[in-house]
Design an enzyme around this catalytic site. Structure first.
Site, PDB file in Angstrom:
ATOM      1  CG  HIS A   1      65.839  51.883 -37.933  1.00 18.61           C
ATOM      2  ND1 HIS A   1      65.628  51.268 -38.479  1.00 18.61           N
ATOM      3  CD2 HIS A   1      64.499  52.436 -37.043  1.00 18.61           C
ATOM      4  CE1 HIS A   1      64.281  50.582 -38.614  1.00 18.61           C
ATOM      5  NE2 HIS A   1      64.021  51.451 -37.457  1.00 18.61           N
TER       6      HIS A   1
ATOM      7  CG  ASN B   1      44.647  45.873 -20.958  1.00 19.23           C
ATOM      8  OD1 ASN B   1      43.835  46.012 -21.987  1.00 19.23           O
ATOM      9  ND2 ASN B   1      44.385  46.225 -20.045  1.00 19.23           N
TER      10      ASN B   1
END
Length: 150
Positions: free
Chosen positions: A115, A85
């Protein structure tokens, strides 16, 4: 020794330096996503063609409502009916496999990329990545985030 693109295609996690990431491949994906997001809802064949060019493996029954974004595209693999969607983001720095009959709600993020937790490592550009595999007959509701390694 593997180059960065080969490492990214492996079905295992890795650490990297953000400077080593293949920026030309990311530019290609950004352009293809932009083109896809500019299509009319009536341009079904054009959408399918763009997804075939963008994804590593794209089942013909893959349907995505714009807006869609991804990092590279070549690391995304759909294996049957896949309905995604609006406003989905896939950070495919590792392989993302989406099983058949999977429905993904609006605002969903599949994030292989991460990270470093340590601030000094993060400032130095250390990144992480791990694959995502979604099985068959899965429904992810609106605004779900799936992290690498799932």
């Amino acid at each position: 020794m593997m180059n960065m693109t080969e490492m990214m295609k492996q079905n295992q996690g890795y650490y990297s330096n953000n400077k080593d990431m293949p920026s030309k491949l990311q530019e290609k994906a950004k352009f293809l996503c932009w083109k896809y997001n500019q299509t009319s809802p009536l341009e079904k064949d054009k959408r399918q063609s763009l997804l075939q060019e963008l994804f590593g493996e794209c089942h013909p029954l893959t349907f995505i409502e714009p807006s869609f974004r991804c990092d590279y595209g070549f690391n995304i693999h759909t294996h049957g009916l896949t309905v995604i969607n609006y406003n989905c983001v896939i950070l495919d720095t590792s392989p993302v496999h989406i099983g058949e009959n999977t429905f993904i709600g609006p605002g969903t993020c599949l994030a292989c990329a991460g990270h470093a937790i340590d601030a000094k490592q993060r400032a130095a550009g250390v990144g992480t990545s791990a694959p995502i595999t979604i099985g068959r007959n899965v429904w992810l509701g609106a605004n779900v985030t799936i992290c690498g390694g799932v």
